[in-house]
Design a protein around this motif. Structure first.
Motif, PDB file in Angstrom:
ATOM      1  N   TRP A 225       0.797  -1.228   0.000  1.00 49.43           N
ATOM      2  CA  TRP A 225       0.000   0.000   0.000  1.00 49.43           C
ATOM      3  C   TRP A 225       0.831   1.281   0.000  1.00 49.43           C
ATOM      4  N   ILE A 227      -0.396   4.966   1.272  1.00 54.59           N
ATOM      5  CA  ILE A 227      -1.525   5.648   1.923  1.00 54.59           C
ATOM      6  C   ILE A 227      -1.082   7.073   2.264  1.00 54.59           C
ATOM      7  N   TRP A 242     -10.993   5.774   5.209  1.00 54.82           N
ATOM      8  CA  TRP A 242     -10.760   4.344   5.424  1.00 54.82           C
ATOM      9  C   TRP A 242     -11.694   3.809   6.509  1.00 54.82           C
ATOM     10  N   ILE A 295       2.529   7.565   6.189  1.00 55.94           N
ATOM     11  CA  ILE A 295       1.118   7.925   6.007  1.00 55.94           C
ATOM     12  C   ILE A 295       0.899   9.400   6.317  1.00 55.94           C
TER      13      ILE A 295
END
Length: 468
Positions: A225, A227, A242, A295
């Motif tokens: 991922w 993010i 999310w 993130i």
């Protein structure tokens, strides 16, 4: 219409006088009259005016408009569409104008949300308003300024064309006040198409398949991922998206609705469960490019890591983001060629295939027959056909044919909405701003950074909810 009708007359009595002359050279006798009845047919052509067929179709006022009943009238629409969107919306209205003779004038403004309040309160609203979310629809409905659409529209037809969620989102105090014209979805995951295929990765259909795919990627030395969530003072909304998307997959939609309206506390067990699912991904350093720190520090529009470079493959292989993200792809990278998306998979089967996103509701201020006709037109597939075929438009109307979509990405989003069991708006956008774009966003930052645990964050957000 003028029609020729044929009438037949028979058994008409004719008097035929026959003169009978004697053959003998004697004196001519008195003529004898003989009456004979002979059947005769006489054809007569008559021109009459046939009655005009009654207007037909599922929507009464639209049918009457197409029959020319309201030709020469004018309807005004005021909304949020500007620039290219305004042009495409106006183009979608042209077939209606040509078919009915009704002049539809659209005006768009970036200051719509301020101006529509001023106009409505001063008694000068447009006939129809095109909103960006249901909040203002609810406000005007509760103030008695909007016309209830279920007072004249065919609700059976609407229920065929829209899943119940779309109708519920614009229903207040038991009446429907808005129709959703355009929609957008956040429940999609982008991936680098050629590299995905070369690696032999399969599109996951369930949460279990998604987790298995992530583990397969890790085993191959890949990071599943990206993010990126850093967005200045707005940092946090990517994480709330999310949580909201997962909540729709782990709890009934009624829980989601009660959470948004604070009928249940913010720290309800269902919310904690959803966050635990999110943590399963976000808090695993092997799953996320840059880990938890990445993130919060990588800019939300940074997508370069999703694509290969000249020396290496993608740094991450999936990114959950809405349909606008291709605008931030690196130069030369094209959506539909270098990257595509799949539907964010369901988690608990009993909650079907939910979709998180947004949409543009349309409401009606002034009640006249021609205004009703426009509203009914906008509820039909033909009301958006021009824009769908032009591109950049996703319809919430299930009856819009998928083959109308101008490109594969629009078609895929249209298919996701068509197959959705539930649709809900972004929760943080519908909560009081001090929570939705305040403590909720901040709380997610504290949570992902590890500064505070789940229970503490949820309790602090609950405590911040404004008191009535």
């Amino acid at each position: 219409m003028r029609t020729k009708l044929i009438f037949t007359l028979s058994a008409v009595s004719l008097i035929i006088v026959m003169l009978v002359t004697a053959c003998a050279p004697a004196a001519t006798p008195t003529p004898e009259k003989i009456q004979v009845t002979v059947p005769v047919e006489v054809t007569r052509v008559v021109t009459v005016t046939a009655p005009t067929p009654a207007p037909s179709g599922p929507y009464e006022y639209l049918a009457r408009a197409k029959a020319g009943e309201f030709a020469g009238t004018k309807v005004t629409i005021f909304g949020v569409y500007t620039g290219e969107d305004a042009q495409r919306f106006s183009a979608a209205l042209v077939p209606f104008e040509q078919a009915t003779g009704i002049d539809v004038e659209f005006e768009g403004s970036a200051d719509f949300e301020t101006l529509i309040v001023v106009r409505a309160e001063s008694g000068n609203p447009p006939d129809i308003a095109q909103f960006s979310q249901p909040g203002l629809v609810k406000k005007f409905a509760e103030e008695g300024k909007l016309v209830p659409l279920d007072s004249f529209m065919n609700m059976d037809q609407l229920k065929k064309d829209y899943i119940q969620s779309w109708l519920d989102l614009a229903t207040f105090n038991g009446h429907l006040y808005g129709l959703f014209y355009r929609a957008a979805t956040k429940s999609i995951v982008w991936y680098p198409t050629p590299q995905f295929q070369e690696a032999g990765y399969k599109i996951p259909q369930t949460w279990e398949e998604l987790i298995a795919l992530m583990d397969q990627m890790v085993a191959n030395g890949h990071t599943p991922w990206c993010i990126p969530a850093e967005h200045g003072g707005s940092t946090g909304w990517v994480i709330t998206d999310w949580v909201e998307d997962v909540l729709l997959r782990t709890a009934p939609p009624e829980i989601y609705d009660k959470w948004v309206s604070h009928e249940i506390p913010f720290n309800h067990p269902a919310i904690k469960e959803a966050m635990e699912y999110v943590a399963q991904i976000m808090f695993n350093e092997k799953y996320v490019y840059g880990g938890r720190k990445g993130i919060l520090t990588i800019w939300v529009g940074q997508t370069a890591e999703l694509f290969p470079t000249e020396t290496e493959g993608p740094r991450c292989w999936m990114m959950k983001q809405a349909g606008w993200i291709p605008a931030f792809f690196p130069e030369g990278k094209k959506a539909g060629v270098d990257a595509s998306f799949f539907y964010f998979p369901p988690i608990k089967p009993e909650y079907g295939k939910p979709v998180l996103g947004g949409g543009d509701p349309i409401g009606m201020f002034n009640d006249r027959p021609e205004v009703r006709a426009v509203m009914e037109y906008l509820a039909t597939p033909e009301g958006c056909e021009v824009w769908v075929k032009t591109g950049g438009f996703i319809s919430p109307n299930r009856s819009v044919p998928l083959e109308w979509y101008a490109n594969e990405l629009d078609r895929l989003q249209g298919e996701i909405l068509k197959n959705a069991d539930v649709f809900r708006f972004d929760a943080s956008d519908m909560m009081p701003p001090e929570v939705g774009v305040g403590t909720f966003w901040k709380g997610m930052i504290d949570w992902v950074s590890g500064e505070k645990d789940t229970d503490t964050v949820l309790q602090e957000i609950e405590n911040s909810w404004p008191k009535q």
